[in-house]
Design a protein around this motif. Structure first.
Motif, PDB file in Angstrom:
ATOM      1  N   GLY A   1      -9.532  -2.430  10.065  1.00  0.00           N
ATOM      2  CA  GLY A   1      -8.833  -1.474   9.645  1.00  0.00           C
ATOM      3  C   GLY A   1      -9.216  -0.528   8.102  1.00  0.00           C
ATOM      4  O   GLY A   1     -10.156  -1.241   7.378  1.00  0.00           O
ATOM      5  N   ILE A   2      -8.695   0.270   7.420  1.00  0.00           N
ATOM      6  CA  ILE A   2      -8.732   0.614   6.298  1.00  0.00           C
ATOM      7  C   ILE A   2      -7.758   0.720   5.677  1.00  0.00           C
ATOM      8  O   ILE A   2      -6.364   0.652   5.709  1.00  0.00           O
ATOM      9  N   TYR A   3      -7.945   0.146   4.123  1.00  0.00           N
ATOM     10  CA  TYR A   3      -7.231  -0.429   3.458  1.00  0.00           C
ATOM     11  C   TYR A   3      -7.716   0.597   2.130  1.00  0.00           C
ATOM     12  O   TYR A   3      -8.982   0.566   1.818  1.00  0.00           O
ATOM     13  N   VAL A   4      -6.500   0.497   0.784  1.00  0.00           N
ATOM     14  CA  VAL A   4      -6.942   1.552   0.266  1.00  0.00           C
ATOM     15  C   VAL A   4      -6.403   0.932  -1.194  1.00  0.00           C
ATOM     16  O   VAL A   4      -4.891   0.286  -0.862  1.00  0.00           O
ATOM     17  N   GLY A   5      -7.333   0.203  -2.047  1.00  0.00           N
ATOM     18  CA  GLY A   5      -6.603  -0.164  -3.333  1.00  0.00           C
ATOM     19  C   GLY A   5      -6.408   1.006  -4.584  1.00  0.00           C
ATOM     20  O   GLY A   5      -7.079   1.290  -5.065  1.00  0.00           O
ATOM     21  N   LEU A   6      -5.609   0.838  -4.942  1.00  0.00           N
ATOM     22  CA  LEU A   6      -4.974   1.424  -6.249  1.00  0.00           C
ATOM     23  C   LEU A   6      -4.684   0.478  -7.766  1.00  0.00           C
ATOM     24  O   LEU A   6      -4.311   0.005  -7.474  1.00  0.00           O
ATOM     25  N   ASP A   7      -5.668   0.176  -8.382  1.00  0.00           N
ATOM     26  CA  ASP A   7      -5.480   0.448 -10.057  1.00  0.00           C
ATOM     27  C   ASP A   7      -5.444   0.868 -10.979  1.00  0.00           C
ATOM     28  O   ASP A   7      -6.432   1.894 -11.501  1.00  0.00           O
ATOM     29  N   ILE A   8      -4.004   0.388 -11.347  1.00  0.00           N
ATOM     30  CA  ILE A   8      -3.879   1.654 -12.759  1.00  0.00           C
ATOM     31  C   ILE A   8      -3.886   0.634 -13.515  1.00  0.00           C
ATOM     32  O   ILE A   8      -2.651   0.207 -14.040  1.00  0.00           O
ATOM     33  N   GLY A   9      -5.055   0.494 -15.289  1.00  0.00           N
ATOM     34  CA  GLY A   9      -5.403   0.270 -15.823  1.00  0.00           C
ATOM     35  C   GLY A   9      -5.008   0.702 -17.031  1.00  0.00           C
ATOM     36  O   GLY A   9      -5.124   2.409 -17.061  1.00  0.00           O
TER      37      GLY A   9
ATOM     38  N   VAL B   1      -0.943   3.497  -0.045  1.00  0.00           N
ATOM     39  CA  VAL B   1      -2.222   2.666  -1.167  1.00  0.00           C
ATOM     40  C   VAL B   1      -1.565   1.264  -1.042  1.00  0.00           C
ATOM     41  O   VAL B   1       0.296   1.014  -1.197  1.00  0.00           O
ATOM     42  N   THR B   2      -2.314   0.511  -1.431  1.00  0.00           N
ATOM     43  CA  THR B   2      -1.414  -1.223  -2.580  1.00  0.00           C
ATOM     44  C   THR B   2      -1.751  -0.913  -3.565  1.00  0.00           C
ATOM     45  O   THR B   2      -3.301  -0.407  -4.569  1.00  0.00           O
ATOM     46  N   ILE B   3      -1.015  -1.319  -4.090  1.00  0.00           N
ATOM     47  CA  ILE B   3      -1.072  -1.381  -5.963  1.00  0.00           C
ATOM     48  C   ILE B   3      -0.599  -2.131  -6.696  1.00  0.00           C
ATOM     49  O   ILE B   3      -0.047  -3.750  -6.089  1.00  0.00           O
ATOM     50  N   GLY B   4      -1.356  -3.094  -7.926  1.00  0.00           N
ATOM     51  CA  GLY B   4      -0.486  -4.140  -8.547  1.00  0.00           C
ATOM     52  C   GLY B   4      -0.044  -3.737  -9.792  1.00  0.00           C
ATOM     53  O   GLY B   4      -0.198  -2.719 -11.014  1.00  0.00           O
ATOM     54  N   ILE B   5       0.754  -4.937  -9.325  1.00  0.00           N
ATOM     55  CA  ILE B   5       1.378  -5.583  -9.975  1.00  0.00           C
ATOM     56  C   ILE B   5       1.378  -5.965 -11.343  1.00  0.00           C
ATOM     57  O   ILE B   5       0.332  -7.226 -11.345  1.00  0.00           O
ATOM     58  N   PRO B   6       0.853  -5.110 -13.067  1.00  0.00           N
ATOM     59  CA  PRO B   6       0.839  -6.536 -13.500  1.00  0.00           C
ATOM     60  C   PRO B   6       1.814  -7.301 -14.603  1.00  0.00           C
ATOM     61  O   PRO B   6       3.177  -7.662 -13.865  1.00  0.00           O
TER      62      PRO B   6
ATOM     63  N   ALA C   1       2.317  11.105  -7.013  1.00  0.00           N
ATOM     64  CA  ALA C   1       0.969  11.679  -6.902  1.00  0.00           C
ATOM     65  C   ALA C   1       1.077  11.939  -5.183  1.00  0.00           C
ATOM     66  O   ALA C   1      -0.324  12.242  -5.014  1.00  0.00           O
ATOM     67  N   GLY C   2       2.042  11.737  -4.481  1.00  0.00           N
ATOM     68  CA  GLY C   2       1.866  12.359  -2.758  1.00  0.00           C
ATOM     69  C   GLY C   2       2.055  11.229  -1.815  1.00  0.00           C
ATOM     70  O   GLY C   2       1.063  11.991  -0.869  1.00  0.00           O
ATOM     71  N   LEU C   3       1.661  10.189  -2.376  1.00  0.00           N
ATOM     72  CA  LEU C   3       1.527   8.364  -1.616  1.00  0.00           C
ATOM     73  C   LEU C   3       1.840   8.035  -1.712  1.00  0.00           C
ATOM     74  O   LEU C   3       3.540   7.504  -2.329  1.00  0.00           O
ATOM     75  N   GLU C   4       2.537   7.124  -0.489  1.00  0.00           N
ATOM     76  CA  GLU C   4       3.073   6.590  -0.271  1.00  0.00           C
ATOM     77  C   GLU C   4       2.563   4.775  -0.862  1.00  0.00           C
ATOM     78  O   GLU C   4       1.625   4.185  -0.302  1.00  0.00           O
ATOM     79  N   VAL C   5       3.558   3.753  -0.691  1.00  0.00           N
ATOM     80  CA  VAL C   5       3.054   2.100  -1.540  1.00  0.00           C
ATOM     81  C   VAL C   5       3.186   1.325   0.014  1.00  0.00           C
ATOM     82  O   VAL C   5       4.646   1.389   0.300  1.00  0.00           O
ATOM     83  N   GLU C   6       1.900   0.985  -0.146  1.00  0.00           N
ATOM     84  CA  GLU C   6       1.894   0.201   1.155  1.00  0.00           C
ATOM     85  C   GLU C   6       2.859  -1.004   1.049  1.00  0.00           C
ATOM     86  O   GLU C   6       3.255  -1.861   1.472  1.00  0.00           O
ATOM     87  N   ASP C   7       2.385  -1.353  -0.279  1.00  0.00           N
ATOM     88  CA  ASP C   7       2.448  -2.982  -0.616  1.00  0.00           C
ATOM     89  C   ASP C   7       2.249  -2.877  -1.945  1.00  0.00           C
ATOM     90  O   ASP C   7       1.315  -2.338  -2.632  1.00  0.00           O
ATOM     91  N   THR C   8       3.297  -3.572  -2.587  1.00  0.00           N
ATOM     92  CA  THR C   8       3.018  -4.324  -4.270  1.00  0.00           C
ATOM     93  C   THR C   8       2.555  -5.312  -4.327  1.00  0.00           C
ATOM     94  O   THR C   8       3.235  -6.057  -3.526  1.00  0.00           O
ATOM     95  N   ILE C   9       1.318  -5.988  -4.864  1.00  0.00           N
ATOM     96  CA  ILE C   9       0.769  -7.207  -5.028  1.00  0.00           C
ATOM     97  C   ILE C   9       0.979  -7.777  -6.599  1.00  0.00           C
ATOM     98  O   ILE C   9       0.572  -6.651  -7.585  1.00  0.00           O
ATOM     99  N   VAL C  10       0.910  -8.508  -7.032  1.00  0.00           N
ATOM    100  CA  VAL C  10       0.851  -9.094  -8.845  1.00  0.00           C
ATOM    101  C   VAL C  10      -0.187  -9.330  -8.728  1.00  0.00           C
ATOM    102  O   VAL C  10      -1.473  -9.897  -8.036  1.00  0.00           O
ATOM    103  N   ALA C  11      -1.106  -8.761  -9.786  1.00  0.00           N
ATOM    104  CA  ALA C  11      -2.191  -8.491 -10.180  1.00  0.00           C
ATOM    105  C   ALA C  11      -3.341  -9.685 -10.278  1.00  0.00           C
ATOM    106  O   ALA C  11      -4.233  -9.307  -9.551  1.00  0.00           O
ATOM    107  N   PRO C  12      -2.270 -10.581 -11.041  1.00  0.00           N
ATOM    108  CA  PRO C  12      -3.306 -12.105 -11.150  1.00  0.00           C
ATOM    109  C   PRO C  12      -3.760 -12.516  -9.487  1.00  0.00           C
ATOM    110  O   PRO C  12      -4.431 -13.374  -9.345  1.00  0.00           O
ATOM    111  N   LEU C  13      -2.552 -12.551  -8.588  1.00  0.00           N
ATOM    112  CA  LEU C  13      -2.648 -12.559  -7.215  1.00  0.00           C
ATOM    113  C   LEU C  13      -4.161 -12.535  -6.353  1.00  0.00           C
ATOM    114  O   LEU C  13      -4.867 -13.410  -6.172  1.00  0.00           O
TER     115      LEU C  13
END
Length: 441
Positions: free
Chosen positions: A5-13, A75-80, A179-191
């Protein structure tokens, strides 16, 4: 489980916000869209101005949408790893009927046993970011990865719980939603980073992953395919730039330019004879600075960062792990980082650079890691993660989520059909030109 499928990753650095749109098909991850925008509203990896961060996220997403030719909604976002805590969790439930008869275990039972494992007294300022199962135990039989379909009376789960500051998690999710997006998943960034930057052997036997970002540097210890420890040093590439700005009396913008164009992390690799002009505040004419002098400024800050990490990692005997150290992140693109790290840590050092076309820079490792992590998640891991929601119906969304991804992939393939046909109509000369442009990219 087929994760196509289609996946979207959002890295907020701290220094940039990156969006990766990738298509996963037949075990292959193909990046089809990228967005990158200068960060605003972040400091040391943490959001401090929601409005400015939202604006930057929107711009990065718009870029990715145009290049991928799709509309991004989730989007899938990374948590620092700031103040991250890693704690074991255990839960147990009865799955039989009132008479003690066994029954077949299903997803709802996994949901309930995970809920039982999550019953912990967390401080009010902390929230659960993620929960990952290590094993399930059915009637005393342990080491089970997925208990669904098995018959039993008692179900237990041993897992790992990742918790972080509520402020960090809440503000990050709020920015994405505004920003008009749905958070699909939150992932610990180092993982997520480990799935991309470390090999299977390094994750198994143990390795240290150092991410040198713009706002902070994160060291993570991975062993037995599990994240065991994290340490965050609140110094990164921005501090190197500020040092150059102060010492050379130049603007931050000029300092960043000379760092990227002429800087070395190890001063002995630079030359005294290589000089370049630097605009100085209060002077009409630029001054001439040698590459060696600039690199001494850079080396001093990076040495300070590495020495802090070395002391912490030595304290937990992590430097003895056979996988050594893998370094990535935007600052690791500076020549000489590997050599400087080898001198300080005195162990084997490897630099990781993504190999995806157009993304061959270590600053993209985190964003690619987010989509890579999602494609490698098993179905049982997703069922367990769904238990973080208070609604048991969220378990039923696992199958529908897969169907949505397949539909997104089909819509994407339909949208690019005209472009493929147009390419076929080009004459042979234009075809050769396109081939060589792609080959030498």
């Amino acid at each position: 489980m087929d994760n196509s499928g289609i996946y979207v990753g959002l890295d907020i650095g701290t220094t940039s916000i990156k969006v990766i749109v990738a298509e996963f098909v037949k075990g292959q991850l193909n990046v089809i869209g990228v967005g990158s925008e200068r960060s605003n509203g972040l400091s040391r990896g943490v959001i401090v101005d929601i409005d400015r961060a939202v604006f930057a996220i929107k711009k990065a997403v718009d870029q990715a949408e145009q290049k991928a030719n799709i509309q991004i909604s989730k989007v899938t976002i990374g948590i620092p790893a700031n103040l991250l805590e890693i704690v074991p969790c255990t839960g147990m439930i009865a799955v039989g009927d009132d008479s003690g008869n066994s029954k077949e275990i299903d997803s709802n039972d996994v949901f309930r046993v995970t809920k039982a494992a999550l019953i912990q007294k967390l401080p009010p300022e902390r929230d659960i970011i993620d929960v990952i199962p290590d094993e399930f135990i059915v009637d005393g039989f342990d080491g089970i990865k997925d208990p669904r379909g098995m018959v039993g009376v008692r179900l237990e789960m041993n897992g790992v719980l990742y918790t972080g500051p509520r402020t960090v998690l809440h503000n990050t999710i709020k920015c994405v939603q505004r920003a008009g997006l749905e958070v699909e998943d939150t992932i610990v960034a180092p993982l997520a980073l480990a799935t991309q930057a470390l090999s299977d052997g390094e994750q198994d036997f143990g390795a240290i992953l150092i991410d040198i970002g713009g706002g902070q540097t994160t060291a993570s210890v991975v062993h037995d395919h599990k994240l065991k420890y994290t340490y965050v040093d609140q110094e990164g590439g921005e501090f190197v730039t500020k040092d150059i700005s102060v010492v050379l009396n130049t603007s931050l913008e000029n300092a960043e330019k000379v760092k990227r164009n002429f800087g070395y992390a190890a001063s002995y690799l630079a030359s005294k004879d290589d000089v370049f002009p630097v605009e100085v505040v209060g002077k009409a004419e630029p001054i001439q600075v040698s590459g060696e002098y600039l690199s001494e400024i850079i080396e001093a800050r990076l040495t300070q960062i590495f020495l802090k990490l070395r002391d912490v990692l030595q304290g937990i005997d992590a430097l003895k792990l056979p996988g050594g150290i893998v370094i990535t992140g935007g600052v690791s693109a500076l020549p000489g980082v590997k050599e400087l790290a080898e001198d300080i840590f005195e162990t084997n050092i490897k630099l990781f650079i993504p190999q995806q076309m157009g993304l061959r820079h270590p600053s993209f490792t985190q964003a690619i890691g987010l989509v890579s992590y999602m494609t490698k998640q098993s179905e049982i891991e997703r069922v367990v993660k769904a238990s973080l929601s208070d609604n048991i119906a969220s378990v039923d969304k696992i199958d529908s989520l897969k169907e949505n991804r397949v539909q997104e992939k089909e819509e994407y393939n339909e949208s690019i059909k005209p472009k493929k046909q147009k390419i076929k109509k080009n004459n042979s000369l234009e075809g050769f030109k396109n081939f060589f442009n792609t080959f030498f990219d």
